[in-house]
Design a protein around this motif. Structure first.
Motif, short mmCIF file in Angstrom:
data_model
loop_
_atom_site.label_atom_id
_atom_site.label_comp_id
_atom_site.label_asym_id
_atom_site.label_seq_id
_atom_site.Cartn_x
_atom_site.Cartn_y
_atom_site.Cartn_z
N GLY A 156 3.65 5.92 7.24
CA GLY A 156 3.41 4.47 7.21
C GLY A 156 2.22 4.05 8.03
N ARG A 157 1.42 5.02 8.47
CA ARG A 157 0.23 4.66 9.25
C ARG A 157 -0.96 4.48 8.33
NH1 ARG A 157 -1.79 7.99 13.70
NH2 ARG A 157 -2.16 6.24 15.09
N TYR A 158 -1.54 3.29 8.39
CA TYR A 158 -2.66 2.98 7.51
C TYR A 158 -3.98 3.42 8.14
CZ TYR A 158 -5.71 0.35 4.41
OH TYR A 158 -6.68 0.00 3.52
N ALA A 159 -4.14 3.11 9.41
CA ALA A 159 -5.38 3.48 10.11
C ALA A 159 -5.02 4.09 11.46
CB ALA A 159 -6.27 2.26 10.32
N LEU A 166 -9.48 5.54 8.39
CA LEU A 166 -8.41 5.10 7.49
C LEU A 166 -7.62 6.33 7.04
CD1 LEU A 166 -10.15 2.33 5.35
CD2 LEU A 166 -8.41 2.05 7.10
N TRP A 206 0.82 -1.22 0.00
CA TRP A 206 0.00 0.00 0.00
C TRP A 206 0.86 1.27 0.00
CZ3 TRP A 206 -0.72 3.94 3.65
CH2 TRP A 206 -0.09 3.76 4.89
N LEU A 207 2.15 1.09 0.36
CA LEU A 207 3.06 2.23 0.36
C LEU A 207 3.73 2.43 -0.99
CD1 LEU A 207 4.68 1.44 3.83
CD2 LEU A 207 3.16 3.37 3.32
N PRO A 230 -5.83 3.83 15.10
CA PRO A 230 -6.56 2.92 16.01
C PRO A 230 -7.44 3.66 17.01
CG PRO A 230 -4.15 2.73 16.31
CD PRO A 230 -4.37 3.70 15.21
N ILE A 273 -10.96 3.67 15.80
CA ILE A 273 -11.64 2.38 15.59
C ILE A 273 -11.84 1.77 16.98
CG2 ILE A 273 -11.54 0.11 14.48
CD1 ILE A 273 -9.42 1.25 12.58
N VAL A 316 -3.86 -3.31 11.66
CA VAL A 316 -4.48 -2.37 10.72
C VAL A 316 -3.88 -0.97 10.88
CG1 VAL A 316 -6.44 -1.57 12.14
CG2 VAL A 316 -6.70 -1.78 9.65
N GLU A 317 -3.20 -0.72 12.00
CA GLU A 317 -2.54 0.58 12.14
C GLU A 317 -1.49 0.78 11.05
OE1 GLU A 317 -1.01 1.45 16.03
OE2 GLU A 317 -0.31 3.45 15.42
N PHE A 318 -0.86 -0.34 10.63
CA PHE A 318 0.25 -0.21 9.66
C PHE A 318 0.00 -0.91 8.34
CE2 PHE A 318 2.08 0.11 13.95
CZ PHE A 318 2.54 1.42 13.88
N ASN A 319 -0.96 -1.83 8.32
CA ASN A 319 -1.19 -2.62 7.11
C ASN A 319 -2.68 -2.76 6.83
OD1 ASN A 319 1.37 -4.09 8.60
ND2 ASN A 319 1.62 -3.91 6.39
N PRO A 379 -14.65 -1.10 7.14
CA PRO A 379 -14.82 0.30 7.57
C PRO A 379 -16.28 0.73 7.53
CG PRO A 379 -13.03 0.10 5.96
CD PRO A 379 -13.74 -1.23 5.99
N ARG A 390 -4.29 6.29 5.96
CA ARG A 390 -3.47 5.92 4.79
C ARG A 390 -2.39 6.95 4.50
NH1 ARG A 390 -8.90 5.09 2.34
NH2 ARG A 390 -9.37 2.88 2.33
N ASP A 391 -1.58 7.20 5.51
CA ASP A 391 -0.55 8.22 5.38
C ASP A 391 0.76 7.55 4.94
OD1 ASP A 391 1.46 10.06 5.74
OD2 ASP A 391 0.56 10.92 7.55
N ARG A 392 1.09 7.70 3.68
CA ARG A 392 2.30 7.04 3.18
C ARG A 392 3.56 7.65 3.78
NH1 ARG A 392 0.60 5.90 -3.18
NH2 ARG A 392 -0.20 3.83 -2.79
N TRP A 398 -16.19 2.24 13.62
CA TRP A 398 -15.21 2.97 12.81
C TRP A 398 -15.66 4.42 12.64
CZ3 TRP A 398 -11.20 0.86 9.39
CH2 TRP A 398 -11.02 -0.52 9.52
#
Lengths: 439, 439
Positions: free
Chosen positions: B172-175, B165, A13-14, B177, B180, A56-59, B199, B167-169, B160
């Motif tokens: 590296g944080r996808y969600a 989500l 996703w990155l 927490p 959620i 899910v925090e990272f993937n 979600p 999704r910060d590239r 949620w």
């Protein structure tokens, strides 16, 4: 076979070329399925889980319901098989038999069911009864329930004769009740009267898929599975696995060609081997390593890996004995063997997990990857592969454009679909109602 | 709203212009949905049952899984709402919350859930536990379970935040927490930890639909339903029903426009009223009457109707008192009142059931049908209708070509979709995470 997702590498996703924001839309899934269909893959596949984990925090770890997504893909595609996961531990056989029969009807015979027993402890907490009671089922009992579950399911599909719907406008008879029979199943786990309220699926039964790697899992696969997903790192080990499974199947009265073995395969492609290695390193460098660190720690029984040096071999003492890597962790047994044999460093082992999640990664040119596939296929070490590109959709496009033509030239990949059902794609016979197979 | 099927008249499959052989293919469902979408209907609707009854000998009674079919329709259509039935008695809230959230995602916010408690005794025999144990739940308890079921489901959707989500590239944080949250629900029927692994749905919550007509059913609808399906024969009775439901909703702190009432409506059209009557008679003459005979016999408590003269009024003595027509039979209470008031003959009553299955049949010209609809709508006796043509697809095509233009001229039917979600089509607000409504 091609598993849907954002890409098999945990940093997918990155990476450039993925669209994590589109993961929940139909466009993402349908786009992937159409690429795989244009290349005449046997099927797309949706794995599943029944809980959301902290990673899910990272993937990406959220997952849409497979049957809803595959229903949508039935309308977005025309020929490719549609394989989805459903749990025998947290669902009811009447419901699951009906869902896959329905998918088989709306797709014109393209459904496959990946049967899982769902080991996740978290899942049982999402399906608890009154007042906090969450049924935890031990490994062996889950397989006993699974065996009865599949028996009920097949009985429901076979409750209808293929010609039960007579639809005779002259007499006003819609169905012939003599050709629709109740199951009247009573067992240790389920009581199901039947009949199903969906006619017999176009394929007779949707294709049955299984991936158990533990001893009860293998026995279950040998008895009922038509496709077996497996994690294999080594050609000879995969050949031994395939022969063992065929021998087990024979003991249950099945023929070797009734069980097809599909190892996982992560192709990392480059115009040269060096470029392929560079691309793999670039993916590892993207980060996202929390998941693999957690997964490896769990695999090693909870060891805190942050204290170990990254570039020294993982100490033999913390690697479990192979026969300890059972149950839910069984698919990683061969990875542990590999780590010990090759004296992998912690970083190498983490990269194996980040890139393969327990499956084999091949890094090389399209020619190298195609040659490897051909070797495994011709020797009988694999009947096909679960092709899991590291980054999607780019990795799937590359594989279909660069590797598939070489496999066609070698005569081991179809030019286009000859049949219309998943069974026809796979060369699996259609079960007749008595359980006997005919051609 | 348009319910999918082969046609609402029980002889539909015997009529010209239907294709009962196509009922299990996607083409049939998708074709109907596209006609309804071209006319800008709010939604299509799939009813459901969890068993196969003997009437399949004479009438189509098999049913594909609604979520699989609606998944397919999400891909076959672009704007129309997709409402499906799922049972709170024979499913688990984590699974159902996930299925409808998934449908909402793949359809871009078009999902609706018709909540049923499944009264059929036959269904419980298909979902039995070990050794023949089939849990029979009394009517009141089914609604208690349904209330908790919906509470858990809404909690899972709201677990949620809409922006969980990230999704910060860069990081590296996808969600996130913190956005959620687990449900940690413990109740009399379920223990569900959560969070859901899907979600928050695009609509916040899929639209909640309900059709209970019994006292606990009405209270349940008043508390949670946003759309209420109902069987109404008479304008004033429907107005009283709507006002009663709004008053009940107000007692639960809801506004009147948070609950929309949709009576069923079977339009039998003709260029003249005489032609319409002739078409209705022709349908009745096609046969297929076993179903209505069985249904009426059950409604009247098991009376053998074959001994009664067809063309004499049904004796008052065998019609139950209105307050006896409760529970599963409650939606027929008004039909019993109608039979008594109008002194319907057995044949007339059977035809009501054959043509309407407990819903109102209007036989007439497009102008008559449109005027009737406008009257009910303008007075507040209905917020819309469940339009169930007797024969499909022909009856739907006629309705959209002949009646819808008249409704547009009257200013009470949209020219095309203004919004993209089912909530927007219906003018229902999107629930915010706290349960509060915002515009």
């Amino acid at each position: 076979m091609f598993p849907l997702g954002v890409g098999h590498h945990e940093a997918a996703w990155l990476a450039e070329g993925t669209d994590p924001a589109g993961m929940h839309g139909l466009a993402h899934f349908a786009g992937l399925a159409r690429i795989a269909e244009a290349a005449a893959f046997d099927a797309v596949f949706l794995a599943d889980q029944l809980s959301l984990r902290d990673i899910v925090e990272f993937n990406p770890h959220e997952k849409l319901d497979p049957l809803v997504v595959l229903g949508a893909l039935a309308a977005s595609t025309e020929r490719i098989g549609l394989v989805g996961t459903a749990s025998t531990t947290f669902a009811e056989p009447y419901a699951v038999a009906r869902q896959f029969a329905s998918l088989d009807h709306v797709s014109g015979g393209r459904a496959g069911w990946n049967i899982v027993t769902t080991a996740e402890a978290e899942a049982s907490e999402n399906f608890g009864g009154p007042d906090g009671v969450t049924p935890r089922r031990p490994h062996e009992e889950r397989y006993a329930r699974a065996a009865e579950f599949v028996e009920v399911t097949r009985g429901l599909w076979d409750g209808w004769a293929d010609d039960a719907l007579v639809r005779d406008r002259g007499t006003g008879r819609y169905a012939d009740p003599a050709r629709i029979t109740e199951s009247r199943h009573r067992g240790a786990h389920f009581s199901v009267r039947g009949p199903l309220n969906v006619p017999r699926p176009p394929q007779g039964h949707p294709v049955l898929v299984q991936a158990g790697a533990s001893e009860p899992g293998l026995e279950f696969a040998a008895r009922v599975a038509e496709l077996v997903f497996t994690a294999q790192y080594d050609h000879d080990e995969s050949l031994a696995f395939t022969r063992d499974l065929q021998a087990r199947a024979a003991r249950h009265g099945r023929r070797p060609d009734e069980v097809l073995v599909l190892p996982g395969l992560i192709p990392v492609l480059g115009a040269t081997e060096e470029e392929a290695r560079h691309r793999e390193s670039a993916l590892h460098a993207l980060g996202g390593g929390e998941h693999s660190l957690g997964l490896l720690s769990w695999l090693l029984g909870g060891v805190d890996l942050r204290k170990l040096p990254l570039d020294a071999p993982v100490p033999d003492a913390i690697l479990p004995a192979e026969d300890e890597v059972g149950g839910q962790r069984a698919r990683f047994a061969l990875l542990v063997r590999l780590a010990r044999r090759e004296r992998l460093t912690l970083r190498q082992l983490l990269h194996q997990i980040a890139g393969g999640h327990g499956h084999r990664v091949i890094v090389g040119t399209p020619e190298q990857v195609a040659a490897d596939i051909e070797r495994w296929f011709r020797s009988g070490a694999a009947d096909g592969f679960n092709v899991m590109p590291p980054v999607l959709p780019a990795g799937l496009e590359e594989f279909t454009e660069q590797v598939v033509p070489l496999l066609r030239r070698a005569g081991i990949f179809r030019e286009g679909y000859a049949g219309t059902t998943l069974r026809e794609h796979l060369g699996l016979l259609r079960p007749v109602r008595t359980g006997e197979l005919v051609g």
